[in-house]
Design an enzyme around this catalytic site. Structure first.
Site, mmCIF file in Angstrom:
data_model
loop_
_atom_site.group_PDB
_atom_site.id
_atom_site.type_symbol
_atom_site.label_atom_id
_atom_site.label_comp_id
_atom_site.label_asym_id
_atom_site.label_seq_id
_atom_site.Cartn_x
_atom_site.Cartn_y
_atom_site.Cartn_z
ATOM 1 N N TYR A 134 9.033 2.208 -9.344
ATOM 2 C CA TYR A 134 8.418 1.211 -9.132
ATOM 3 C C TYR A 134 7.093 1.098 -9.893
ATOM 4 O O TYR A 134 6.654 2.140 -10.398
ATOM 5 C CB TYR A 134 8.203 0.810 -7.577
ATOM 6 N N PRO B 84 10.799 4.531 4.803
ATOM 7 C CA PRO B 84 11.177 3.119 4.398
ATOM 8 C C PRO B 84 12.353 3.107 3.515
ATOM 9 O O PRO B 84 12.420 3.542 2.739
ATOM 10 C CB PRO B 84 9.853 2.867 3.306
#
Length: 440
Positions: A264, A103
């Site tokens: 994150y 990703p």
């Protein structure tokens, strides 16, 4: 505009025939072979004692030898095939090879609505046509405030399902399988990017930014300070991950990856330098991993039993007293027990101002140790750019699949070139009909 560009009325394969791939290969071989006997015949005519019948027999023998050699290549034992191009099974999913697209954010939801665009179709389908086995879609937010930037894609509402569906179908039709990475950016959200401005800093609320959240109210570097999440809000976000996973299944995705890396929200909970909570979501590693484990359980409960579940994790934050390999292995063992099928191993991105020894293969040892000590399949990523380099990692048992990131941005057909470098015949590769005459 996008309504007119759906998979139903856009056939990238054109007027293909089922056997065109084979036909093109045979025709090219015949064209090459037609030139070679002429040279052989000329040489034979110049040799003393050679008559035309002898030369004819030699040409037949040479042609038969080439046919046998070609047949031998096609029928060579599985053990001699490069590991990079052997299939991989994850639950009920078979991935055609071990060259995967990781990703990578493209910041291209131009309307700031979380919906992918025709750009995303081109981006992902071109890599599928280029031979990648698994395509993992970029960080996809589970809620609007979970975006990294205002231009991130998402799956926080049902209207986004159809925007993804034709992309996923296009990847499937090109022979690859597609996963989605679900993410909440936490304190690293509401940041700038091209087309938005404020690159490397927080986007002000009045310009489309938002108040970020985190396990504790400390900022990442110079970013705006986040607000500390309550326990009820944490549990709500767990539900948002599950809901997004359900939408991903509806869109046709074949695997789910949970983003617990790169600083994150989930990795903010994991890291003791970021998570200063004293409740059940803080403290020791068992408390700090609780958020991730609850998300894994919630997602596993809403996706099909035979659908693979992956987790991406940073194996270290590269900071003294912070997140490290030992804790990563502990968490990976727990994840395996909770139904995770593969750990996508990366490093860093959690805390700022650290020194990372970036060089080829610098993250591979982490993937190797997680694979061996947690007894779970892993992927390796990070400055892996050469085919033999990637093959060597697999041969050494350091990972189960290789993710080619930035090199794939330069070369969408990296797997095709890699297969050529590793000695695979073009007939063994998934060249699209339209591109077979350009085969290596």
């Amino acid at each position: 505009m996008q309504d007119d560009l759906t998979h139903d009325n856009f056939d990238f394969r054109g007027f293909s025939k089922e056997n065109r791939h084979e036909t093109e290969l045979i025709r090219d071989e015949e064209e090459r072979s037609a030139k070679k006997p002429a040279k052989a015949g000329k040489a034979g005519k110049n040799k003393a004692g050679k008559n035309s019948k002898d030369a004819g027999r030699e040409r037949k023998a040479e042609k038969a030898g080439k046919a046998e050699k070609k047949a031998a290549v096609s029928a060579k034992p599985q053990g001699k095939r490069p590991l990079l191009f052997t299939p991989m099974q994850l639950r009920g999913l078979t991935v055609r090879n071990r060259v995967w697209l990781p990703p990578m954010d493209t910041y291209s939801a131009y309307a700031w609505d979380g919906k992918p665009t025709p750009f995303h179709y081109q981006h992902y389908v071109s890599r599928a046509l280029g031979g990648f086995g698994l395509i993992i879609a970029e960080a996809t937010a589970v809620c609007p405030e979970g975006r990294i930037s205002p231009k991130d894609v998402g799956l926080w509402e049902d209207s986004q399902i159809e925007a993804w569906r034709w992309i996923v179908q296009g990847v499937k039709d090109a022979g690859a399988v597609m996963a989605v990475q679900l993410n909440h950016a936490g304190r690293k959200g509401s940041t700038g990017c091209f087309g938005v401005g404020h690159d490397g800093e927080s986007v002000p609320v009045e310009e489309g930014g938002w108040q970020t959240v985190a396990p504790s109210p400390n900022a990442y570097g110079s970013y705006a300070a986040p607000r500390e999440l309550s326990v009820d809000e944490i549990r709500m976000i767990v539900g948002q991950f599950a809901a997004a996973a359900g939408r991903a299944v509806a869109a046709g995705f074949q695997a789910i990856e949970i983003h617990a890396a790169h600083g994150y929200l989930i990795s903010q909970f994991l890291d003791p330098l970021v998570n200063e909570r004293t409740d059940e979501y803080g403290g020791d590693v068992n408390g700090r991993m609780r958020f991730l484990v609850e998300i894994v359980d919630a997602v596993r409960a809403v996706i099909p039993e035979d659908m693979p579940l992956l987790v991406r994790i940073s194996a270290t934050d590269w900071a003294a007293g912070g997140w490290d390999l030992g804790q990563t292995i502990v968490v990976s063992r727990v994840l395996k027990d909770h139904g995770v099928d593969l750990v996508d191993v990366s490093t860093g991105g959690i805390v700022p101002d650290v020194t990372i020894p970036v060089k080829p293969n610098y993250q591979v040892p982490f993937a190797e140790q997680v694979r061996k000590q947690a007894d779970v399949p892993t992927t390796a990523v990070g400055l892996i750019t050469k085919p033999k380099q990637a093959e060597k990692i697999l041969r050494a048992g350091e990972a189960d699949a290789i993710e080619i990131g930035r090199a794939a941005l330069r070369d969408p057909a990296w797997p095709m070139r890699a297969a050529h470098k590793l000695g695979l015949d073009p007939a063994e590769l998934p060249y699209p009909d339209q591109y077979i005459r350009g085969a290596y």
